[in-house]
Design an enzyme around this catalytic site. Structure first.
Site, PDB file in Angstrom:
ATOM      1  N   HIS A  37       0.835  -1.207   0.000  1.00 23.32           N
ATOM      2  CA  HIS A  37       0.000   0.000   0.000  1.00 23.32           C
ATOM      3  C   HIS A  37       0.867   1.255   0.000  1.00 23.32           C
ATOM      4  O   HIS A  37       0.688   2.157  -0.837  1.00 23.32           O
ATOM      5  CB  HIS A  37      -0.904  -0.027   1.240  1.00 23.32           C
ATOM      6  CG  HIS A  37      -1.763   1.186   1.404  1.00 23.32           C
ATOM      7  ND1 HIS A  37      -3.103   1.203   1.053  1.00 23.32           N
ATOM      8  CD2 HIS A  37      -1.495   2.431   1.901  1.00 23.32           C
ATOM      9  CE1 HIS A  37      -3.614   2.400   1.317  1.00 23.32           C
ATOM     10  NE2 HIS A  37      -2.654   3.169   1.828  1.00 23.32           N
ATOM     11  N   GLU A  38       1.828   1.318   0.915  1.00 22.57           N
ATOM     12  CA  GLU A  38       2.656   2.522   1.037  1.00 22.57           C
ATOM     13  C   GLU A  38       3.590   2.696  -0.153  1.00 22.57           C
ATOM     14  O   GLU A  38       3.867   3.828  -0.565  1.00 22.57           O
ATOM     15  CB  GLU A  38       3.458   2.494   2.341  1.00 22.57           C
ATOM     16  CG  GLU A  38       2.604   2.456   3.603  1.00 22.57           C
ATOM     17  CD  GLU A  38       1.651   3.627   3.733  1.00 22.57           C
ATOM     18  OE1 GLU A  38       1.880   4.672   3.089  1.00 22.57           O
ATOM     19  OE2 GLU A  38       0.667   3.496   4.485  1.00 22.57           O
TER      20      GLU A  38
ATOM     21  N   HIS B 102       1.821   4.507  -2.765  1.00 21.32           N
ATOM     22  CA  HIS B 102       1.888   5.957  -2.547  1.00 21.32           C
ATOM     23  C   HIS B 102       3.214   6.522  -3.054  1.00 21.32           C
ATOM     24  O   HIS B 102       3.247   7.564  -3.713  1.00 21.32           O
ATOM     25  CB  HIS B 102       1.762   6.279  -1.055  1.00 21.32           C
ATOM     26  CG  HIS B 102       0.366   6.209  -0.528  1.00 21.32           C
ATOM     27  ND1 HIS B 102      -0.718   6.744  -1.194  1.00 21.32           N
ATOM     28  CD2 HIS B 102      -0.130   5.665   0.614  1.00 21.32           C
ATOM     29  CE1 HIS B 102      -1.812   6.546  -0.486  1.00 21.32           C
ATOM     30  NE2 HIS B 102      -1.486   5.891   0.621  1.00 21.32           N
TER      31      HIS B 102
END
Length: 345
Positions: free
Chosen positions: A251-252, A255
């Site tokens: 997920h990160e 980003h």
């Protein structure tokens, strides 16, 4: 000594991060100030991601970086084609050098165990980004039928832990993987520019955060030590259910490669977007393991996407549009990382 150590880490975190759900400064400090390992507990109301708040803090009082991010984002919107948009086969993935930095390991630790833990995490990361994860069948063999306009993505790049020409002064020998333990206590280290850095530490009430669009200037992704990797842990670095599948980093890292949360806004209106054409409009985040009947903004929520907030076991895909956005970003703005690969891999 331990009190001084704790105060140092608290100052570092408070200097770079604000909590996305809190406006009161005193409450903010209480919620994100790291604690001793013996006090660290996994809260049921833990925040999945602090990236939005981190970006606000990062750009606050830094007009040069704020302008650079604004210009980069405006320019990026004009990019419509990349080397894979014509669906050419991925024969040789672009190598992206990675360094993993464990910070604030207080218990006796086994370096070999931490190295293996990092390697397992990077394997999970590559499987997820390349669409080779074991549970991708949940999408291809069923869920995709409910989203006929969406195809799952499989990127043409690969994360690799660097093994040579390490920066000096970090207790690494030539040929060793770029994995450090307690060498520094910051989430931006200029000596490690050109790498995609993964900083593993105790965040207490946040699973992770990253800049929305990294610079490869020593910055990177920050992951809580109880949401890193999968399987048996090492010392206090041990992932706990339901975030024990290694997908906080997935997920990160999304980003870091310029993906936004799939709902794209503040969770209050449907008139906001994540700038990816093939992700359905979604009002706000989902948690746990939602039903396929979950609907907002007039369409089914794509809650199994890595950029939502669901449990690790219930997220398993990127879209084709997200894939292309990340590849465009890397080839346009992370050329320094691509070039670094020739030196350190």
């Amino acid at each position: 000594m331990k009190t001084q150590f704790k105060n140092l880490i608290t100052a570092i975190v408070l200097g770079t991060l604000s909590y996305s759900c809190t406006e009161n400064v005193q409450e903010l400090e209480e919620q994100i100030a790291p604690v001793n390992s013996s006090e660290h507990h996994f809260q049921s109301d833990i925040s999945r991601c602090g990236s939005s708040a981190y970006m606000d803090r990062l750009l606050q009082g830094n007009p040069e970086k704020r302008m650079a991010v604004k210009e980069r984002n405006e320019h990026f919107k004009k990019i419509t084609l990349d080397r894979r948009q014509m669906e050419t086969p991925c024969t040789t993935p672009t190598a992206l050098p990675v360094a993993v930095h464990y910070m604030r390991i207080e218990k006796n630790y086994d370096k070999t165990c931490l190295v293996n833990l990092a390697k397992r995490q990077i394997q999970t990361l590559n499987d997820d980004f390349q669409g080779k994860n074991d549970d991708i069948g949940s999408w291809t063999d069923g869920t995709s039928l409910f989203f006929p306009a969406v195809k799952n993505g499989s990127v043409c790049f690969e994360f690799q832990i660097a093994t040579k020409n390490h920066p000096r002064g970090f207790d690494l020998e030539e040929g060793e993987p770029a994995i450090t333990v307690n060498q520094f206590y910051s989430n931006s280290v200029p000596e490690w520019k050109g790498y995609i850095n993964i900083y593993v530490t105790n965040l207490d009430s946040i699973l992770g955060f990253a800049p929305v669009g990294g610079f490869g200037d020593g910055d990177g992704v920050v992951i809580d030590d109880q949401a890193f990797s999968n399987g048996r842990g090492c010392a206090e670095v041990s992932a706990r259910s339901p975030y024990n599948g290694g997908r906080t980093l997935t997920h990160e890292m999304g980003h870091y490669l310029l993906l936004r949360h799939i709902w794209g806004g503040d969770g209050k209106t449907c008139n906001q977007d994540d700038d990816v054409a093939d992700t359905p409009s979604q009002l706000k985040s989902n948690g746990g393991c939602p039903s396929l009947r979950t609907v907002s903004c007039g369409t089914r929520d794509l809650h199994m996407n890595y950029m939502d907030y669901v449990n690790d076991a219930c997220m398993y895909m990127f879209t084709k549009g997200q894939e292309q956005r990340m590849e465009n970003f890397i080839s346009t703005y992370l050329k320094n990382v691509i070039q670094k690969a020739e030196e350190v891999l």
